[in-house]
Design an enzyme around this catalytic site. Structure first.
Site, PDB file in Angstrom:
ATOM      1  CG  ASP A   1      -0.322   9.620  10.660  1.00  0.00           C
ATOM      2  OD1 ASP A   1       0.917   9.675  10.794  1.00  0.00           O
ATOM      3  OD2 ASP A   1      -0.944   8.668  10.162  1.00  0.00           O
TER       4      ASP A   1
ATOM      5  CE1 TYR B   1       5.619  15.208   7.674  1.00  0.00           C
ATOM      6  CE2 TYR B   1       3.823  14.169   6.457  1.00  0.00           C
ATOM      7  CZ  TYR B   1       5.112  14.666   6.495  1.00  0.00           C
ATOM      8  OH  TYR B   1       5.882  14.633   5.369  1.00  0.00           O
TER       9      TYR B   1
ATOM     10  CG  LEU C   1      -4.739   8.848  -3.543  1.00  0.00           C
ATOM     11  CD1 LEU C   1      -5.661   7.972  -2.699  1.00  0.00           C
ATOM     12  CD2 LEU C   1      -5.375   9.126  -4.901  1.00  0.00           C
TER      13      LEU C   1
ATOM     14  CE  LYS D   1      -5.215   7.912   1.693  1.00  0.00           C
ATOM     15  NZ  LYS D   1      -4.218   7.219   2.475  1.00  0.00           N
TER      16      LYS D   1
ATOM     17  NE  ARG E   1       3.931   5.787  -1.767  1.00  0.00           N
ATOM     18  CZ  ARG E   1       3.207   6.696  -1.150  1.00  0.00           C
ATOM     19  NH1 ARG E   1       2.036   7.043  -1.651  1.00  0.00           N
ATOM     20  NH2 ARG E   1       3.613   7.254  -0.037  1.00  0.00           N
TER      21      ARG E   1
ATOM     22  CB  CYS F   1      -7.234  -5.001  50.899  1.00  0.00           C
ATOM     23  SG  CYS F   1      -6.187  -6.256  50.126  1.00  0.00           S
TER      24      CYS F   1
ATOM     25  CB  CYS G   1      -9.637  -7.708  47.249  1.00  0.00           C
ATOM     26  SG  CYS G   1      -8.874  -6.086  47.453  1.00  0.00           S
TER      27      CYS G   1
HETATM   28  S1  IVH Z   1      -5.514   4.770  -5.224  1.00  0.00           S
HETATM   29  C1  IVH Z   1      -3.401   6.777  -8.465  1.00  0.00           C
HETATM   30  N1  IVH Z   1      -7.069   3.520  -3.517  1.00  0.00           N
HETATM   31  O1  IVH Z   1      -3.218   5.779  -0.156  1.00  0.00           O
HETATM   32  C2  IVH Z   1      -4.146   6.341  -7.282  1.00  0.00           C
HETATM   33  N2  IVH Z   1      -4.952   4.290  -2.779  1.00  0.00           N
HETATM   34  O2  IVH Z   1      -2.192   8.599   0.007  1.00  0.00           O
HETATM   35  C3  IVH Z   1      -3.256   5.803  -6.266  1.00  0.00           C
HETATM   36  N3  IVH Z   1      -4.455   3.775  -0.445  1.00  0.00           N
HETATM   37  O3  IVH Z   1      -0.275   5.413  -1.966  1.00  0.00           O
HETATM   38  C4  IVH Z   1      -3.830   5.220  -5.097  1.00  0.00           C
HETATM   39  N4  IVH Z   1      -6.337   2.720  -0.014  1.00  0.00           N
HETATM   40  O4  IVH Z   1      -1.072   3.421  -0.567  1.00  0.00           O
HETATM   41  C5  IVH Z   1      -5.881   4.137  -3.727  1.00  0.00           C
HETATM   42  N5  IVH Z   1      -8.523   2.405  -2.119  1.00  0.00           N
HETATM   43  C6  IVH Z   1      -7.350   2.996  -2.322  1.00  0.00           C
HETATM   44  C7  IVH Z   1      -6.381   3.119  -1.304  1.00  0.00           C
HETATM   45  C8  IVH Z   1      -5.185   3.789  -1.580  1.00  0.00           C
HETATM   46  C9  IVH Z   1      -5.168   3.112   0.459  1.00  0.00           C
HETATM   47  C10 IVH Z   1      -3.138   4.379  -0.199  1.00  0.00           C
HETATM   48  C11 IVH Z   1      -2.099   4.069  -1.236  1.00  0.00           C
HETATM   49  C12 IVH Z   1      -1.621   5.391  -1.734  1.00  0.00           C
HETATM   50  C13 IVH Z   1      -1.987   6.302  -0.601  1.00  0.00           C
HETATM   51  C14 IVH Z   1      -2.184   7.721  -1.051  1.00  0.00           C
END
Ligand code: IVH
Length: 683
Positions: A40, A43, A89, A122, A143, A420, A439
């Site tokens: 990650d 990336y 995001l 998050k 999604r 041993c 042992c």
């Molecule tokens: S808000 C318009 N809140 O992060 C706002 N996202 O990289 C959309 N995610 O696709 C998302 N925890 O799957 C929001 N507390 C949180 C989150 C969250 C995880 C994920 C979500 C989103 C991704 C964005």
């Protein structure tokens, strides 16, 4: 070959195209078989490098560039249209990034935000939209590419926090993250093993795999936390002009779990300085959370302000993800070594090509047992993912089979006990030496009796063997309750028995460092035991120390600290025997005691991090000495008795100690400021 740690921005169209190709391949593998050649963190870095080039060459942006697309354009897209787009995001990685995002929000709004900032976790799972009609959960959609997703309704009824029926007959779409908690993940892999299925490498992979798998003969429970809601078919559900926090409250009232229900909760702050503090508090709590997170999400709390600020092609402008360092990285498995533990368990350790995980360099990681090594089909030279969540010992997760070098040999398993040379008991998944704790016991006892430990002269190989074989000694605690008769029998002479008994009695009042050293904790020889004892002073304090506290002893790094903690915990019964036998558990005060004079008179000072400025190169011992010379006392952990915390600048993420100091109102000094305070005592 290991993953490059740093991606440099492309400097030509050819390099740019190469970078786009690599990113697309990685994204496709990520959503496909999980065999991504990049972890990650790498990336993310590659994507940022591509973005930087595209910003300077807008006319040359490739049509298949991953930068403009949700899920890099590689996520499986289903045929269910989303009600409104599910956005991704944008990321922030530093306090500066957060502030400049805040400024951009104000610029778009034409004034500063007045409705405050909401911050929650998050969560590192998968985004889903859950549609309820008249209170019944009808459909769950992934999604996908943001406008269309896959129908994964087969998981309805298996998700904690996402009930099949709401408390009221509402028609609404709830959006949020589905994930495997650590406990659910462990259970899931147990079930997978029972069914002979491949183990999931990590909880996030388990989530995407479980959403995709429609015909499994077993059910794997997951967890859901909502972070948003959308009204369906003109049904009013949300209070008029509701804030983000109020929307989540309405969702919670309907019976769905929201991010406000996570241990870190949902907080609304007026300033971004307060938000940054919460970002730091969450970072400090991350290791102890029951599930994975990869950051914190910050958004304008007022939905009217959100609308005014608007959305871009992929991200809302009114929200941002503050990302923490990755806890999982990819590296190469060089070899596997086997060590026999105190109880006779033969434990494998992976030796790795050094890799930075969560801010520290990892070279060794735990593997579970031979059966697990075979289940994961680990081969020497494999690319493997390594995970270091919190203060736990780093663990090897899984090989990336797609990147396996040709002819890679399966990890060889030992044929005889590596200590041993005797037989191995393979009855359980964790192999043991057939001799069990016997042992290693003679060697451990002999070591404990050595000159730098208990100094029991004459208690050598022969007598130790006799004591162990007679069953009189099964750990070092037993030494202190041996009778003269037992010692005489083992040594074959009353005179020798009496002399040994005398020496054992004398050993009871040795300083803590010698007793601690005698425990034979791996990685704590004579001088390390001295440093540990000098720092903590009592056995109780050593036992109370977590990995974070131990790291302030010079020479204990992030890899050693949790190993020592675990071993000290394992020694609890032995330590109890020593205490019961009246063995000393304290380290005498050093000469450099605190005085009632000097700028630190009567003050307790705790030090954290690497010293800078005038104090550059000062280690734990030098700092302790300096504090004591200036009249103060060096403490090991921040508590209500701490007067000062000397904390090195960490360049963003403050240490756990700094967060605690802030919470307790302890004065925090930079190394430079502290040096000024004690200037007369330096040098
Ligand atoms: S808000 C318009 N809140 O992060 C706002 N996202 O990289 C959309 N995610 O696709 C998302 N925890 O799957 C929001 N507390 C949180 C989150 C969250 C995880 C994920 C979500 C989103 C991704 C964005």
């Amino acid at each position: 070959m290991t993953t490059p740690a740093t991606e440099t921005a492309p400097s030509s169209p050819a390099e740019y195209e190469g970078a786009v190709g690599r990113a697309r391949e990685a994204a496709a593998a990520y959503y496909g078989d999980g065999g991504s050649p990049l972890d990650d963190a790498s990336y993310d870095e590659l994507l940022r490098a591509i973005e930087a080039w595209e910003k300077d060459h807008p006319e040359h942006v490739a049509a298949d560039s991953p930068t403009g697309k949700v899920g890099a354009g590689a996520a499986p897209v289903g045929d269910i249209a989303h009600t409104t787009r599910l956005l991704s995001l944008d990321n922030a990685f530093s306090p500066e990034n957060l502030l400049s995002w805040g400024a951009s929000v104000a610029r778009r709004l034409g004034r500063p935000v007045t409705g405050g900032w909401a911050i929650d976790l998050k969560l590192d799972g998968a985004a889903i939209a859950a549609r309820y009609r008249a209170g019944r959960l009808e459909r769950i959609i992934t999604r996908g590419n943001g406008t269309h997703g896959e129908d994964v309704s087969h998981v309805i009824g298996t998700i904690v926090g996402l009930p099949t029926r709401l408390d009221a007959p509402l028609t609404v779409e709830v959006r949020g993250e589905v994930l495997f908690s650590h406990e659910q993940f462990e259970d899931a892999n147990r079930v997978r093993a029972e069914h002979g299925a491949k183990l999931f490498p990590n909880p996030r992979n388990a989530t995407s795999g479980t959403l995709r798998a429609k015909n499994r003969p077993y059910e794997l429970p997951m967890t859901f936390f909502a972070y948003g809601a959308v009204e369906l078919e003109a049904e009013t559900f949300l209070p008029d002009g509701a804030t983000h926090a109020e929307i989540l409250q309405a969702v919670a009232d309907a019976g769905v779990q929201t991010t406000a229900d996570t241990p870190a909760g949902l907080h609304v702050f007026t300033t971004l300085a307060e938000v940054q503090q919460q970002v730091d508090v969450i970072a400090a709590r991350r290791p102890s959370l029951p599930f994975d997170i990869d950051g914190a999400v910050i958004r304008a709390n007022d939905t009217a302000e959100q609308s005014a600020v608007g959305v871009g092609s992929r991200f809302p402008h009114w929200a941002i993800a503050y990302k923490y360092p990755a806890v999982e990285r990819m590296t190469t498995l060089k070899r596997v070594t086997w060590e026999v533990g105190r109880t006779g368990v033969i434990a494998p350790t992976a030796e790795l090509e050094p890799v930075e995980v969560g801010g520290t360099i990892v070279t060794r990681a735990t593997l579970h047992n031979p059966a697990d090594i075979r289940r994961r089909d680990l081969r020497l030279g494999d690319h493997v993912t390594v995970r270091r969540a919190g203060d736990v010992i780093p663990q090897v997760q899984a090989p990336v089979v797609a990147l396996r070098p040709g002819g890679a040999e399966p990890v060889p398993l030992p044929e005889v006990c590596p200590n041993c040379g005797g037989e191995i008991n393979k009855a359980k998944e964790r192999w043991r030496c057939a001799k069990g704790s016997a042992c290693r016991l003679p060697a451990l006892i002999e070591y404990a009796a050595g000159r730098d430990q208990l100094d029991i002269e004459g208690l050598g190989t022969r007598y130790v063997k006799a004591l162990v074989e007679s069953g009189a000694v099964s750990d070092i605690g037993d030494l202190f309750t041996l009778t003269v008769e037992q010692l005489s029998a083992a040594s074959g002479s009353d005179k020798r028995g009496a002399k040994l008994a005398e020496q054992i009695a004398a050993a009871k009042s040795l300083p803590l460092n010698r007793i601690f050293c005698a425990l034979g904790i791996l990685g704590t020889g004579r001088s390390m035991s001295r440093r540990i004892a000098a720092y903590f002073r009592t056995m109780d304090a050593i036992r109370a120390a977590d990995a974070d506290a131990l790291r302030w002893v010079e020479g204990i790094g992030p890899e050693k600290a949790p190993v020592v903690v675990e071993q000290v915990a394992d020694m609890a019964p032995v330590i109890a025997k020593l205490v019961a036998a009246g063995v000393n558990m304290e380290e005498p005060e050093q000469d450099t005691e605190s005085s009632d004079e000097g700028p630190l008179a009567g003050k307790t000072v705790v030090v954290t991090g690497k010293m800078t400025d005038v104090l550059d190169g000062y280690g734990r011992n030098e700092m302790n000495e300096l504090i004591e010379k200036a009249g103060g006392r060096a403490g090991s952990s921040v508590n209500s008795k701490t007067d000062y915390l000397v904390a090195a600048e960490t360049g963003g993420k403050p240490s756990t100690k700094a967060v605690k100091a802030a919470a307790l109102g302890v004065t925090v000094l930079t190394p430079g400021a502290f040096a000024e305070l004690v200037a007369d005592f330096i040098g």
